[in-house]
Structure formats: structure tokens, C-alpha cells
Motif scaffolding. Structure first.
Motif, short mmCIF file in Angstrom:
data_model
loop_
_atom_site.label_atom_id
_atom_site.label_comp_id
_atom_site.label_asym_id
_atom_site.label_seq_id
_atom_site.Cartn_x
_atom_site.Cartn_y
_atom_site.Cartn_z
N ALA A 193 18.35 2.95 7.57
CA ALA A 193 17.66 2.43 6.39
C ALA A 193 16.51 3.34 5.98
CB ALA A 193 17.14 1.02 6.66
N THR A 194 16.40 3.58 4.67
CA THR A 194 15.27 4.32 4.11
C THR A 194 14.69 3.55 2.94
OG1 THR A 194 16.78 5.59 2.68
CG2 THR A 194 16.16 6.59 4.79
N PHE A 195 13.39 3.67 2.78
CA PHE A 195 12.66 2.89 1.78
C PHE A 195 11.87 3.82 0.88
CE2 PHE A 195 13.34 0.61 5.65
CZ PHE A 195 13.54 -0.72 5.33
N GLY A 196 11.88 3.57 -0.42
CA GLY A 196 11.10 4.42 -1.31
C GLY A 196 11.05 3.92 -2.72
N LEU A 197 10.11 4.46 -3.48
CA LEU A 197 9.94 4.11 -4.89
C LEU A 197 10.10 5.38 -5.73
CD1 LEU A 197 6.86 1.69 -4.78
CD2 LEU A 197 9.29 1.09 -4.94
N PRO A 198 11.25 5.55 -6.38
CA PRO A 198 11.45 6.71 -7.26
C PRO A 198 10.91 6.48 -8.66
CG PRO A 198 13.48 5.45 -7.12
CD PRO A 198 12.48 4.76 -6.22
N LEU A 210 6.69 2.46 -13.65
CA LEU A 210 5.78 2.12 -12.56
C LEU A 210 6.07 0.69 -12.12
CD1 LEU A 210 2.43 3.61 -13.93
CD2 LEU A 210 3.93 4.59 -12.20
N GLY A 211 5.86 0.43 -10.84
CA GLY A 211 6.10 -0.92 -10.33
C GLY A 211 6.47 -0.92 -8.87
N ALA A 212 6.27 -2.04 -8.22
CA ALA A 212 6.59 -2.31 -6.81
C ALA A 212 5.69 -1.58 -5.82
CB ALA A 212 8.07 -2.02 -6.50
N ALA A 213 4.64 -0.90 -6.30
CA ALA A 213 3.63 -0.43 -5.36
C ALA A 213 2.97 -1.63 -4.69
CB ALA A 213 2.58 0.42 -6.08
N THR A 214 2.88 -2.72 -5.43
CA THR A 214 2.40 -3.98 -4.86
C THR A 214 3.14 -4.32 -3.58
OG1 THR A 214 1.70 -4.93 -6.98
CG2 THR A 214 2.37 -6.49 -5.26
N HIS A 215 4.44 -4.12 -3.59
CA HIS A 215 5.28 -4.52 -2.46
C HIS A 215 5.34 -3.45 -1.39
CE1 HIS A 215 6.47 -6.57 -6.18
NE2 HIS A 215 6.47 -7.64 -5.39
N LEU A 216 5.31 -2.18 -1.79
CA LEU A 216 5.25 -1.11 -0.80
C LEU A 216 3.93 -1.17 -0.03
CD1 LEU A 216 6.69 1.36 0.37
CD2 LEU A 216 5.58 2.76 -1.38
N ALA A 217 2.87 -1.65 -0.69
CA ALA A 217 1.58 -1.78 -0.03
C ALA A 217 1.61 -2.79 1.10
CB ALA A 217 0.51 -2.18 -1.05
N ARG A 218 2.61 -3.65 1.11
CA ARG A 218 2.76 -4.62 2.19
C ARG A 218 3.52 -4.02 3.38
NH1 ARG A 218 1.93 -9.83 0.38
NH2 ARG A 218 3.57 -10.76 1.65
N LEU A 219 4.04 -2.81 3.18
CA LEU A 219 4.87 -2.18 4.21
C LEU A 219 4.21 -0.99 4.90
CD1 LEU A 219 8.30 -2.13 2.32
CD2 LEU A 219 7.38 -3.93 3.81
N PRO A 275 0.44 1.75 5.19
CA PRO A 275 -0.99 1.89 4.92
C PRO A 275 -1.24 2.52 3.55
CG PRO A 275 -0.44 2.70 7.11
CD PRO A 275 0.86 2.49 6.40
N GLN A 276 -2.46 2.39 3.06
CA GLN A 276 -2.80 2.77 1.70
C GLN A 276 -2.56 4.25 1.38
OE1 GLN A 276 -3.79 1.30 -1.25
NE2 GLN A 276 -3.05 -0.54 -0.23
N HIS A 277 -2.98 5.15 2.24
CA HIS A 277 -2.83 6.56 1.92
C HIS A 277 -1.37 7.00 1.99
CE1 HIS A 277 -7.19 6.69 2.16
NE2 HIS A 277 -7.10 7.78 1.42
N LEU A 278 -0.61 6.41 2.88
CA LEU A 278 0.82 6.70 2.91
C LEU A 278 1.48 6.13 1.65
CD1 LEU A 278 3.33 7.83 4.22
CD2 LEU A 278 3.48 5.74 5.61
N LEU A 279 1.06 4.95 1.23
CA LEU A 279 1.55 4.37 -0.01
C LEU A 279 1.38 5.34 -1.17
CD1 LEU A 279 2.23 2.10 -2.16
CD2 LEU A 279 -0.19 1.47 -1.99
N ARG A 280 0.19 5.89 -1.31
CA ARG A 280 -0.08 6.79 -2.42
C ARG A 280 0.76 8.06 -2.34
NH1 ARG A 280 -5.21 5.81 -5.22
NH2 ARG A 280 -5.88 3.72 -4.65
N ALA A 281 0.87 8.61 -1.14
CA ALA A 281 1.68 9.82 -0.98
C ALA A 281 3.15 9.55 -1.32
CB ALA A 281 1.56 10.34 0.46
N VAL A 339 10.76 6.74 3.27
CA VAL A 339 10.30 6.59 4.64
C VAL A 339 11.36 5.81 5.41
CG1 VAL A 339 9.02 4.47 4.07
CG2 VAL A 339 8.36 5.82 6.07
N GLY A 340 11.57 6.18 6.67
CA GLY A 340 12.63 5.57 7.45
C GLY A 340 12.23 4.28 8.13
N ALA A 341 13.23 3.54 8.59
CA ALA A 341 13.00 2.25 9.24
C ALA A 341 12.15 2.38 10.49
CB ALA A 341 14.34 1.60 9.57
#
Length: 247
Positions: A124-129, A136-145, A147-153, A161-163
Motif C-alpha cells: 500500500a502507498t498513500f499520497g495526494l497528487p 487542492l484538498g484532503a491535506a486535512t486527512h493526510l494531516a491525520r496520518l 507529521p506536519q512537515h512530512l505532510l507539507r513535503a 509514502v508507504g504503509a
């Protein structure tokens, strides 16, 4: 195919099956919202497992539907549909266990980030293209998965990002082989289903009530920028490049 609901005792299994990549059109998002909501409203259901068939869990929205959308009706519809589906998972009266395999992109992250428990296969891999799609969208939900700086990167680069990494961050409970995914998700769901349903339903409501993140409001705030990108032309150009294969 489409969105189906089956039962395993007190567990409702809601399955996404929309070939080739589980990229849902407008109707699919509303169908998914309805299925999850109805499962939670059924007093004989103690837990919902959200899973998928096919190559991956969910590739997000159907970009081709949006590309062929001269009056933006589909864009408005899919934004509302995604908000409805993510909200249905988050607000479901019982816990939702997401069983994720393969790719989980865009709206897939919105679904998983709205769930209560995540079990993932080792592929499994997770990402926002979204940035690459002019949206834009779902950063709200990625932020639950993550940390903040990884979210931004991840958001700015559209990397995945992998499982196993999400497991290290604590957002994925267990990582198993793909063959074991359904079994593992049902095992966790079974643990919850064995509890007093009255307490579990109250616990779900209580946990949502103390959540520091206003999930519904922050996601709708993000979606406003998708409309801006469309008005500026960036959204339409990105969607056309995707459809034409120039990514």
C-alpha cells in the motif's frame, strides 16, 4: 461493481469496486456516502470495514469526468460527493476500519484519513497528487496520518509514502501481506464488534467530539482553492494533461 455492502455477523463490509483503478465519478462518491451512512444507522451493525477490490484501494476522483465538464457541474458534484463520503466515514455512528491495498491516492486518502482504524497491505502507498492535477484538498486527512512537515513535503512534491512508514508514525495499526489483509481487518473489527455496541457507539461520538481538528470545515476550506485554480485556468489545464497522458 460499484459500491456494495455485505455482512459478516455484526460487521458491515462496504466495498469499492469501480474498475480500472477505483477512481470514483460523482455518483460513486454519493453512493459510497450512502452505503457507509446506512451501515452505521443499522443498529445490528457494530463495525464497518471499508475495503476495495482491484488493483488498489482508491485512485481518487475520475479526472476524465472532470476534464469533460464545460460548465463545471461535475467539479461541483465531485467536491460535494467527496465531502459527503469523507463525512460519512468520519461521522459513521460506529467505528470504521479501512483495509487498504495498493494505491491510495487523493480521495482515497480522504477516506482513510476519516476512518478510525487503518490496516494496510505491505504494497500500500498513500499520497495526494492534487498539486499535479490543478486541485487542492484532503491535506486535512493526510494531516491525520503523518507529521506536519512530512505532510507539507508530500503535498508540495506529490510523492507517496508507504504503509510501513505510516505504521512507524502510528497511523496504520498493522501492515500485513495482501493475502492477509481482509483477514486482519476482520480480526480487528471483530475485537470491536465483541464489545457492548452501546458503549462503542458512544465512544465513537465522544472521540469525534474531542477531536482537535475540525475535519469537515477544514476540508471544505481546502476545496475553495480548487475552484480558484479552475477559474484561473490551472485546474483545467492540469486535468487535460492528465487525460492526454502528459503527467
Amino acid at each position: 461493481m460499484g459500491i456494495t455492502t455485505t455482512r459478516d455477523g455484526a460487521i458491515a463490509l462496504v466495498t469499492i469496486d469501480h474498475p480500472p483503478v477505483n477512481a470514483l465519478p460523482v455518483r460513486g462518491w454519493f453512493d459510497l456516502a450512502r452505503a457507509v451512512r446506512e451501515a452505521g444507522e443499522d443498529q445490528s451493525v457494530h463495525v464497518v470495514v471499508l475495503r476495495a477490490e482491484g488493483r488498489g484501494f482508491c485512485a481518487g476522483v475520475d479526472i476524465k469526468e472532470l476534464a469533460d465538464d464545460p460548465d463545471h457541474t461535475a467539479l461541483v458534484g465531485v467536491n460535494r460527493g467527496c465531502a459527503a463520503a469523507f463525512g460519512a466515514v468520519y461521522d459513521c455512528a460506529v467505528p470504521v476500519v479501512a483495509a487498504v491495498h495498493g494505491f491510495c491516492l487523493g480521495g482515497g486518502v480522504g477516506l482513510v484519513g476519516s476512518a478510525d482504524v487503518i490496516i494496510a497491505s505491505d504494497d500500500a502507498t498513500f499520497g495526494l497528487p492534487e498539486v499535479d492535477r490543478g486541485a487542492l484538498g484532503a491535506a486535512t486527512h493526510l494531516a491525520r496520518l503523518v507529521p506536519q512537515h512530512l505532510l507539507r513535503a508530500l503535498y508540495f512534491t506529490a510523492r507517496t509514502v508507504g504503509a510501513q512508514e505510516l505504521h512507524r508514525h502510528g497511523s496504520v495499526l498493522d501492515v500485513v501481506t495482501r493475502d492477509e489483509l481482509d483477514k486482519a481487518a476482520l480480526a480487528v473489527a471483530g475485537e470491536v464488534a465483541a464489545k457492548d455496541a452501546r458503549v462503542i457507539r458512544a465512544a465513537k461520538e465522544a472521540l469525534n467530539g474531542i477531536d482537535p481538528q475540525p475535519v469537515r470545515r477544514s476540508y471544505r476550506f481546502e476545496q475553495g482553492f480548487t475552484y480558484e485554480m479552475t477559474l484561473l485556468g490551472a485546474g483545467g489545464e492540469a486535468r487535460q494533461r492528465f487525460v492526454q497522458g502528459d503527467r
